[in-house]
Design an enzyme around this catalytic site. Structure first.
Site, PDB file in Angstrom:
ATOM      1  N   LYS A 501       0.839  -1.197   0.000  1.00  0.00           N
ATOM      2  CA  LYS A 501       0.000   0.000   0.000  1.00  0.00           C
ATOM      3  C   LYS A 501       0.875   1.248   0.000  1.00  0.00           C
ATOM      4  O   LYS A 501       2.065   1.189   0.292  1.00  0.00           O
ATOM      5  CB  LYS A 501      -0.920   0.005   1.219  1.00  0.00           C
ATOM      6  CG  LYS A 501      -0.207  -0.026   2.563  1.00  0.00           C
ATOM      7  CD  LYS A 501      -1.189  -0.072   3.713  1.00  0.00           C
ATOM      8  CE  LYS A 501      -0.441  -0.070   5.046  1.00  0.00           C
ATOM      9  NZ  LYS A 501      -1.366  -0.025   6.191  1.00  0.00           N
ATOM     10  N   ARG A 599     -10.085   0.948  15.070  1.00  0.00           N
ATOM     11  CA  ARG A 599     -10.026   1.792  13.880  1.00  0.00           C
ATOM     12  C   ARG A 599     -11.101   1.338  12.909  1.00  0.00           C
ATOM     13  O   ARG A 599     -12.076   2.028  12.677  1.00  0.00           O
ATOM     14  CB  ARG A 599      -8.618   1.728  13.253  1.00  0.00           C
ATOM     15  CG  ARG A 599      -8.390   2.705  12.118  1.00  0.00           C
ATOM     16  CD  ARG A 599      -6.923   2.735  11.700  1.00  0.00           C
ATOM     17  NE  ARG A 599      -6.449   1.459  11.198  1.00  0.00           N
ATOM     18  CZ  ARG A 599      -5.181   1.242  10.818  1.00  0.00           C
ATOM     19  NH1 ARG A 599      -4.273   2.204  10.918  1.00  0.00           N
ATOM     20  NH2 ARG A 599      -4.825   0.064  10.372  1.00  0.00           N
ATOM     21  N   TYR A 726      15.724  31.535   3.614  1.00  0.00           N
ATOM     22  CA  TYR A 726      14.578  32.376   3.932  1.00  0.00           C
ATOM     23  C   TYR A 726      14.585  32.783   5.406  1.00  0.00           C
ATOM     24  O   TYR A 726      14.898  31.976   6.286  1.00  0.00           O
ATOM     25  CB  TYR A 726      13.269  31.633   3.634  1.00  0.00           C
ATOM     26  CG  TYR A 726      12.965  31.490   2.162  1.00  0.00           C
ATOM     27  CD1 TYR A 726      12.722  32.614   1.379  1.00  0.00           C
ATOM     28  CD2 TYR A 726      12.917  30.245   1.557  1.00  0.00           C
ATOM     29  CE1 TYR A 726      12.435  32.483   0.016  1.00  0.00           C
ATOM     30  CE2 TYR A 726      12.633  30.102   0.205  1.00  0.00           C
ATOM     31  CZ  TYR A 726      12.396  31.233  -0.556  1.00  0.00           C
ATOM     32  OH  TYR A 726      12.120  31.111  -1.893  1.00  0.00           O
TER      33      TYR A 726
END
Length: 832
Positions: A501, A599, A726
């Site tokens: 997955k 879950r 930055y």
């Protein structure tokens, strides 16, 4: 060519059945790598995990007629087969090849050591191929199986053999010594590789030295003190045992007096000059490499050539021409939806067979193409050589062939006669490039296989998709190793589901699935249906479970024969209606039980209603029942894990009893496979462990799979107080050197690693991030690494900087780092 009767006599086996034909020229150990059925002897090896006797019926159907077995077979099922029975097939393989080796009386070089074996072997081939017809180990075939397969290739036309040998535990080298029986030995060096199999470093050295028990000379570096002491003791023992002069030693050293005394090593940007004294005469060589490993490997080769009596001027000339050695097969994204396997540094029959096996493993494209140069120094006539090559292509199902070189052009008819093979020929690489048309290559897997002088890297540049200089390298050999490590822990008959997955944890799609399918994994699991559809389109045929099926994806699940996880009554009813309307029956589903993860999944109170729904219709068939462990890797949560296991036993038993049949039960994940073996049940699910990540006992047994690397874009010198990035948040504390590298948060490098939190490896040293991580770039403080230059390689994570460390710096877990690597970062897959 041998026959079953004389092989049986050599092995003192029992010839159960002798049909007298055909002759035996090839040894087959892997049923997936069958090329020449008529002349192959299949030897089924038996391990704790797998008994290869199960493949005999399939191979007999494919035309194999010679079998060396350790189990009785029903002879009436194999009426045309020659069958030899022995006690142990691996032992018989060693014995057979050792006997084969005895039929040849040519110089044989045996190489062992911790590192450099394959490089030294390949360099010796480059250095000596003008003087000898050489047989050598393909790639790094140096194991208990690789060595016999290498030595079996010895033929009467060969004049010199070079074989490497590696061991991982005591007692193994004794078998390899009998098979190789080297007259000339090279011990490259001693290091940490395979230390876990030995009590001490000295034990490992002494075990490796067994390879040279019958050798005439041993070449080694005496600067490794333990190695030198062990060699001297071994030298004395050999002399005493044989009651003769014994083993001659040829030692070299950069530190002390030796047969080959290295006086100086001087490097420039691209070359190294090595000066030495040999037999009181000054000598030197120049090599096109500057790393220390190459210097050491070159000196071993130098010593061997001096021993063979090759003129110093010839040695100097050839050393300067040494080339890179391809240690791996690389799979890259190509133009026009092609995949390119780049093996463009050498071309010989042994490595061609290995490359074709890797090509055959790929299922993602309908067409397989081979681009091959002339095969040089084979020792065979061109007619015999290219007839064999054409046979290889036919057996491996190659669709398109491009031959480059004058010799292969002369034998083009052998390829044109292969049914179903489209063939083209060019006299030179330049001729191919001049006529190259991108549109001629579409949806193909292309293997590039060329001798060095044909410069196939130029063809590679035309075929390969241009890549961003930040790349993720995936070591398929390491992944296969990790899968085998977990498979070795499984009880007999237990299946393995691999989790692919989330783009295989960031590693890829069909590239990983092809590997797992090839190595006999039983199931794949993806997160969403579209991932499964992509695998099906890429030629993956094995069962695929979809862990998060959505109603909108039901049509694709049915069309592409995917198997959904069902975790609620509502989802079950929706899917059952979809299956009913499609007219299908017994469609496989996987039932998810909630045992404490909370879950997804059915709770214990849901089992009666679930069982009723499942038994009332014939549209669905429960393929498996499973649950998810929440903390199997944590010793502090073992009581909770065991509680989950007990609840799963009770719930799954209740469901199976109601169904009237048993499905596959699985609850163990990567950590539970080795920490909670009682939970292995019928199948286990292997996830992050497959990628070499484990925080427990498995860590030392696994290999690193993924390496994220980039390059230095620019180097700047800063004055004290000058700022970087930055927000001007980082200021040089003194004179500083900053390297800008080509990776940023858009590539998946977390922004939280700014301002020294994260570090990367340059020239083997850690360099902290300077300033804020930007979208496409970041800066590293390399003040302490003065040799850094534009274009240098930078390791973001890999073997020497584990992804676990990067995750720890970022305050997260390795899963998040791996799955967060952007798709714009190109993946390169390679097999060692």
């Amino acid at each position: 060519m041998y026959h079953a009767a004389n092989i049986s006599k050599v092995l003192k086996g029992e010839l159960l059945q002798d049909r007298g034909f055909p002759g035996i020229a090839h040894i087959l150990l892997d049923s997936r790598k069958l090329i020449f059925p008529e002349t192959s002897l299949f030897i089924p090896l038996v391990s704790a995990r797998r008994n290869a006797h199960q493949y005999i019926p399939v191979l007999y159907e494919k035309g194999v007629r010679n079998f060396l077995v350790s189990e009785h077979l029903p002879l009436d099922q194999y009426p045309d087969a020659n069958i030899i029975l022995v006690k142990d097939t691996l032992q018989a393989l060693h014995q057979l090849v050792a006997w084969h080796r005895q039929q040849f009386h040519i110089p044989v070089i045996g190489i062992t050591g911790s590192n450099g074996k394959t490089i030294v072997k390949e360099w010796l081939f480059q250095l000596l191929e003008k003087d000898y017809n050489i047989i050598r180990s393909p790639k790094s075939y140096n194991s208990q199986i690789g060595v016999p397969l290498s030595v079996w290739q010895l033929q009467p036309e060969h004049q010199l053999a070079i074989f490497e040998a590696g061991i991982s535990q005591p007692g193994e080298m004794e078998h390899l010594e009998k098979i190789i029986r080297p007259g000339i030995g090279i011990f490259t060096n001693i290091g940490e590789a395979h230390n876990e199999g030995f009590l001490t470093q000295r034990q490992k050295i002494n075990e490796k030295l067994v390879l040279f028990a019958k050798s005439e000379i041993l070449i080694y570096c005496k600067d490794y003190l333990e190695l030198n002491e062990c060699v001297l003791n071994f030298h004395t023992q050999i002399g005493k045992r044989d009651n003769q002069q014994g083993l001659q030693l040829l030692a070299w050293s950069r530190k002390t007096d030796a047969d080959l005394r290295i006086i100086s090593v001087d490097k420039d940007q691209t070359h190294t000059r090595i000066d030495a004294l040999y037999q009181n005469a000054p000598l030197h060589i120049r090599i096109p490499f500057v790393d220390e490993g190459s210097v050491e490997n070159a000196i071993h080769c130098w010593a061997l050539m001096l021993y063979l009596g090759i003129a110093p001027a010839v040695i100097q000339q050839r050393m300067d021409l040494l080339g890179n050695i391809a240690m791996r097969l690389e799979l890259k994204q190509g133009i026009n939806n092609c995949s390119v396997i780049n093996d463009s540094y050498n071309s010989d029959l042994g490595s061609l067979t290995i490359a074709l096996d890797f090509l055959q493993q790929q299922q993602q494209h309908p067409t397989r193409t081979v681009i091959l140069s002339d095969i040089l120094q084979s020792g065979k006539s061109d007619a015999s050589l290219y007839e064999e090559v054409a046979g290889l292509l036919q057996q491996k199902g190659i669709h398109k062939f491009i031959g480059i070189g004058k010799n292969i052009n002369r034998e083009k008819k052998r390829f044109q006669d292969v049914e179903g093979l489209k063939s083209l020929f060019f006299p030179t690489t330049e001729a191919f490039i001049q006529q190259f048309n991108q549109q001629d290559f579409q949806h193909e897997t292309i293997l590039l296989k060329g001798a060095r002088i044909y410069e196939f890297e130029r063809i590679g540049k035309l075929l390969e998709h241009k890549v961003h200089q930040t790349i993720l390298e995936i070591n398929l050999s390491a992944m296969a190793h990790n899968v085998r490590q977990y498979q070795s822990l499984l009880k007999p008959g237990i299946k393995l589901m691999a989790m692919v997955k989330a783009f295989s944890y960031g590693s890829g799609s069909f590239e990983i699935a092809n590997l797992l399918q090839f190595h006999g994994v039983d199931y794949l699991a993806v997160a969403y249906a579209d991932e499964g559809v992509e695998l099906r389109r890429a030629g993956i045929t094995m069962p695929i479970m979809v862990m998060n099926p959505e109603p909108g994806s039901f049509d694709a699940i049915l069309q592409w024969n995917l198997e959904p996880e069902i975790y609620s009554l509502h989802l079950l009813q929706q899917f059952e209606e979809e299956v009913r309307s499609s007219g299908k029956t017994d469609f496989p589903i996987h039932i998810k039980l909630d045992t404490g993860m909370h879950r997804l999944g059915f709770e214990k109170k849901d089992i009666p209603a679930l069982a009723l729904l499942l038994t009332e219709n014939g549209q669905l068939k429960v393929r498996s029942i499973f649950s998810h462990l929440a903390a199997s890797e944590d010793p502090g949560k073992d009581a909770f894990t065991q509680q989950q296991g007990r609840l799963f036993f009770d719930m799954s038993h209740e469901l199976q009893k109601a169904l009237g049949y048993t499905g596959i039960r699985h609850i163990a994940n990567s950590a539970a496979i080795h920490r909670h073996p009682e939970l292995q049940l019928d199948m286990v699910r292997l996830g992050i462990g497959m990628y070499g990540i484990d925080n427990g006992d498995m860590r030392e047994k696994l290999r690193n799979v993924s390496t994220l690397k980039t390059t230095v874009a620019q180097v700047k010198r800063l004055q004290p107080g000058e700022t970087v990035g930055y927000g001007a948040q980082w200021a040089a504390p003194g004179p500083a050197t900053i390297a800008t590298v080509r990776i940023g948060y858009a590539d998946g490098y977390p922004r939280c690693l700014s301002n020294g939190v994260g570090k990367m490896l340059i020239h083997g040293k850690l360099a902290p991030v300077a300033g804020i991580v930007a979208m496409d770039m970041l800066m590293l403080d390399v003040t302490h690494i003065p040799e850094v230059a534009e274009g240098d390689e930078v390791i973001v994570f890999g073997k020497d900087l584990p992804v676990q460390q990067l995750a720890q710096w970022a305050g997260t877990i390795p899963y998040e780092i791996l799955t967060g690597i952007s798709q714009r970062v190109k993946r390169i897959y390679f097999e060692e």
